[in-house]
Every structure is written in structure tokens, then in C-alpha cells.
Design a protein around this motif. Structure first.
Motif, PDB file in Angstrom:
ATOM      1  N   VAL A  28       0.853  -1.179   0.000  1.00 55.63           N
ATOM      2  CA  VAL A  28       0.000   0.000   0.000  1.00 55.63           C
ATOM      3  C   VAL A  28       0.896   1.239   0.000  1.00 55.63           C
ATOM      4  O   VAL A  28       1.602   1.483   0.973  1.00 55.63           O
ATOM      5  N   PRO A  29       0.898   2.010  -1.087  1.00 54.66           N
ATOM      6  CA  PRO A  29       1.671   3.248  -1.082  1.00 54.66           C
ATOM      7  C   PRO A  29       1.072   4.219  -0.067  1.00 54.66           C
ATOM      8  O   PRO A  29      -0.158   4.344   0.023  1.00 54.66           O
ATOM      9  N   ALA A  30       1.946   4.869   0.693  1.00 53.69           N
ATOM     10  CA  ALA A  30       1.465   5.769   1.744  1.00 53.69           C
ATOM     11  C   ALA A  30       2.367   6.991   1.856  1.00 53.69           C
ATOM     12  O   ALA A  30       3.495   6.993   1.372  1.00 53.69           O
ATOM     13  N   ARG A  31       1.830   8.010   2.513  1.00 47.27           N
ATOM     14  CA  ARG A  31       2.609   9.213   2.798  1.00 47.27           C
ATOM     15  C   ARG A  31       2.426   9.559   4.269  1.00 47.27           C
ATOM     16  O   ARG A  31       1.298   9.636   4.758  1.00 47.27           O
ATOM     17  N   ALA A  60       2.934  12.539   6.970  1.00 46.30           N
ATOM     18  CA  ALA A  60       3.081  13.993   6.953  1.00 46.30           C
ATOM     19  C   ALA A  60       2.953  14.538   8.372  1.00 46.30           C
ATOM     20  O   ALA A  60       2.120  14.075   9.159  1.00 46.30           O
ATOM     21  N   TYR A  61       3.812  15.507   8.655  1.00 50.73           N
ATOM     22  CA  TYR A  61       3.790  16.198   9.942  1.00 50.73           C
ATOM     23  C   TYR A  61       3.819  17.685   9.644  1.00 50.73           C
ATOM     24  O   TYR A  61       4.689  18.164   8.922  1.00 50.73           O
ATOM     25  N   HIS A  62       2.830  18.417  10.162  1.00 48.18           N
ATOM     26  CA  HIS A  62       2.718  19.858   9.928  1.00 48.18           C
ATOM     27  C   HIS A  62       3.098  20.579  11.221  1.00 48.18           C
ATOM     28  O   HIS A  62       2.477  20.334  12.251  1.00 48.18           O
ATOM     29  N   THR A  63       4.081  21.470  11.145  1.00 44.66           N
ATOM     30  CA  THR A  63       4.530  22.149  12.366  1.00 44.66           C
ATOM     31  C   THR A  63       3.440  23.042  12.953  1.00 44.66           C
ATOM     32  O   THR A  63       3.484  23.348  14.145  1.00 44.66           O
ATOM     33  N   ASP A  64       2.439  23.425  12.146  1.00 48.81           N
ATOM     34  CA  ASP A  64       1.344  24.226  12.708  1.00 48.81           C
ATOM     35  C   ASP A  64       0.223  23.342  13.281  1.00 48.81           C
ATOM     36  O   ASP A  64      -0.798  23.843  13.731  1.00 48.81           O
ATOM     37  N   ASP A  65       0.417  22.026  13.281  1.00 46.38           N
ATOM     38  CA  ASP A  65      -0.463  21.051  13.938  1.00 46.38           C
ATOM     39  C   ASP A  65       0.465  20.085  14.678  1.00 46.38           C
ATOM     40  O   ASP A  65       0.558  18.911  14.347  1.00 46.38           O
ATOM     41  N   PRO A  66       1.212  20.605  15.677  1.00 39.37           N
ATOM     42  CA  PRO A  66       2.392  19.908  16.200  1.00 39.37           C
ATOM     43  C   PRO A  66       2.140  18.639  17.004  1.00 39.37           C
ATOM     44  O   PRO A  66       3.069  17.872  17.225  1.00 39.37           O
ATOM     45  N   TYR A  67       0.920  18.396  17.421  1.00 39.46           N
ATOM     46  CA  TYR A  67       0.650  17.200  18.219  1.00 39.46           C
ATOM     47  C   TYR A  67       0.257  16.002  17.362  1.00 39.46           C
ATOM     48  O   TYR A  67       0.146  14.892  17.873  1.00 39.46           O
ATOM     49  N   ALA A  68       0.021  16.209  16.070  1.00 39.47           N
ATOM     50  CA  ALA A  68      -0.560  15.165  15.226  1.00 39.47           C
ATOM     51  C   ALA A  68       0.372  14.715  14.108  1.00 39.47           C
ATOM     52  O   ALA A  68       1.230  15.464  13.654  1.00 39.47           O
ATOM     53  N   VAL A  69       0.173  13.470  13.678  1.00 41.99           N
ATOM     54  CA  VAL A  69       0.778  12.967  12.451  1.00 41.99           C
ATOM     55  C   VAL A  69      -0.374  12.596  11.514  1.00 41.99           C
ATOM     56  O   VAL A  69      -1.468  12.254  11.955  1.00 41.99           O
ATOM     57  N   HIS A  70      -0.105  12.706  10.228  1.00 39.25           N
ATOM     58  CA  HIS A  70      -1.118  12.423   9.220  1.00 39.25           C
ATOM     59  C   HIS A  70      -0.588  11.313   8.314  1.00 39.25           C
ATOM     60  O   HIS A  70       0.546  11.393   7.833  1.00 39.25           O
ATOM     61  N   VAL A  71      -1.391  10.289   8.112  1.00 41.30           N
ATOM     62  CA  VAL A  71      -1.012   9.180   7.252  1.00 41.30           C
ATOM     63  C   VAL A  71      -2.060   9.091   6.146  1.00 41.30           C
ATOM     64  O   VAL A  71      -3.261   9.057   6.427  1.00 41.30           O
ATOM     65  N   THR A  72      -1.587   9.083   4.913  1.00 43.90           N
ATOM     66  CA  THR A  72      -2.483   8.944   3.769  1.00 43.90           C
ATOM     67  C   THR A  72      -2.123   7.654   3.052  1.00 43.90           C
ATOM     68  O   THR A  72      -0.960   7.447   2.686  1.00 43.90           O
ATOM     69  N   PHE A  73      -3.111   6.780   2.873  1.00 44.01           N
ATOM     70  CA  PHE A  73      -2.918   5.505   2.188  1.00 44.01           C
ATOM     71  C   PHE A  73      -3.488   5.592   0.786  1.00 44.01           C
ATOM     72  O   PHE A  73      -4.381   6.393   0.528  1.00 44.01           O
ATOM     73  N   HIS A  74      -3.011   4.731  -0.086  1.00 44.62           N
ATOM     74  CA  HIS A  74      -3.484   4.695  -1.478  1.00 44.62           C
ATOM     75  C   HIS A  74      -3.278   6.060  -2.128  1.00 44.62           C
ATOM     76  O   HIS A  74      -4.179   6.592  -2.775  1.00 44.62           O
ATOM     77  N   ILE A  75      -2.083   6.622  -1.953  1.00 42.69           N
ATOM     78  CA  ILE A  75      -1.833   7.980  -2.440  1.00 42.69           C
ATOM     79  C   ILE A  75      -1.893   8.089  -3.955  1.00 42.69           C
ATOM     80  O   ILE A  75      -2.061   9.176  -4.479  1.00 42.69           O
ATOM     81  N   ASP A  76      -1.760   6.949  -4.655  1.00 41.74           N
ATOM     82  CA  ASP A  76      -1.795   7.017  -6.120  1.00 41.74           C
ATOM     83  C   ASP A  76      -3.157   6.616  -6.691  1.00 41.74           C
ATOM     84  O   ASP A  76      -3.298   6.400  -7.877  1.00 41.74           O
ATOM     85  N   SER A  77      -4.159   6.524  -5.819  1.00 42.69           N
ATOM     86  CA  SER A  77      -5.492   6.150  -6.293  1.00 42.69           C
ATOM     87  C   SER A  77      -6.389   7.387  -6.286  1.00 42.69           C
ATOM     88  O   SER A  77      -6.027   8.436  -5.760  1.00 42.69           O
ATOM     89  N   GLY A  78      -7.567   7.231  -6.833  1.00 43.87           N
ATOM     90  CA  GLY A  78      -8.536   8.326  -6.832  1.00 43.87           C
ATOM     91  C   GLY A  78      -9.239   8.502  -5.501  1.00 43.87           C
ATOM     92  O   GLY A  78      -9.958   9.470  -5.294  1.00 43.87           O
TER      93      GLY A  78
END
Length: 145
Positions: free
Chosen positions: A32-35, A37-55
Motif C-alpha cells: 500500500v503506497p502511503a505518505r 506527513a507532519y505539519h509544524t502548525d499542527d504539532p501534536y498530530a501525524v497524518h497518514v495517507t494511504f493509497h496515495i496514487d489512487s482516486g
């Protein structure tokens, strides 16, 4: 207006693309391709996106601390659980995700996840998240009144 040099800085993102495995059974998993992401303006959270190459990518957000701890020992309960394991002699991090749409067990390579987490911890060291959000400044201003 006083500017704190250690206060909030321009927001930035720490990202990493990697291939996870969706575990279907003890013997079978699919890539499963994934990304991450960590945004310094949302410092307590991590973001995981799966199926990044799908619709239809799938997005999950959960506490950075949960993932940091889960690299070393079982962490979390409820919708997101993370724990270290071994797969074919390799160190992996397992993520069990539950939602009304279903459950998923994903396997991520520990070295790649750890390297990405280290980058997020350098961007916003643990304990300084409130400064990123300006919470400390706002609280100081409120208490000064």
C-alpha cells in the motif's frame, strides 16, 4: 509587539512516502503506497495517507506521541494501536486502525518510520508543541491582565 525568537515560526511540513503492507492474513499482505506527513502548525498530530496514487486516498490523523511510543512498545487503544514487531527478520511497526468503515492492520518498516519521526522531533522538539501554536504567549498575555 514583542517577538519571541523561540516562538512560532513559519509552518512547514515533514513528509515521507513509503510502502506499507496491508496484512490480510498471517501469510499474506499487499503493498500500500502511503505518505507520512507532519505539519509544524499542527504539532501534536501525524497524518497518514494511504493509497496515495489512487482516486480515493484514505486519511488518518492521530497523536505523534502514540507513533513515537509505538516504535518501542505497544501504544494506544481504541481506534489506533501501534506496536513494534518482527517480520521475516526485519523490524516493523504495526498499526491497527479501526473505523466504522472497517479495520486494517498495516505494517511499516521501522527504520523508515523512525528516520521520519526523528525529522519531526527536530522540527518541533517534544514539549515545545505549545510554543508552535502560540499557546504559551496567549496564556502569558491572559495571566498578565
Amino acid at each position: 509587539m514583542h517577538t519571541d525568537p523561540t516562538g512560532p515560526t513559519r509552518p512547514s511540513v515533514v513528509e515521507r512516502e513509503l510502502e506499507l503492507r496491508l496484512i490480510l492474513s498471517p501469510e499474506h499482505g499487499v503493498p500500500v503506497p502511503a505518505r507520512l506527513a507532519y505539519h509544524t502548525d499542527d504539532p501534536y498530530a501525524v497524518h497518514v495517507t494511504f493509497h496515495i496514487d489512487s482516486g480515493h486516498p484514505v486519511h488518518w490523523t492521530f497523536a505523534r506521541d502514540l507513533l513515537v511510543e509505538g516504535v518501542f512498545r505497544p501504544s494506544g487503544h481504541g481506534d489506533v494501536r501501534v506496536w513494534p514487531s518482527k517480520a521475516e527478520g526485519r523490524s516493523v511497526v504495526l498499526m491497527a486502525l479501526s473505523s466504522p468503515d472497517g479495520d486494517a492492520l498495516l505494517e511499516a518498516p521501522t527504520p523508515q518510520v523512525s528516520a521520519w519521526l526523528e525529522r519531526t522531533l527536530r522540527a518541533v522538539p517534544p514539549g515545545t508543541e505549545g510554543r508552535q501554536l502560540g499557546i504559551d504567549d496567549g496564556l502569558a498575555e491572559l495571566l498578565a491582565r
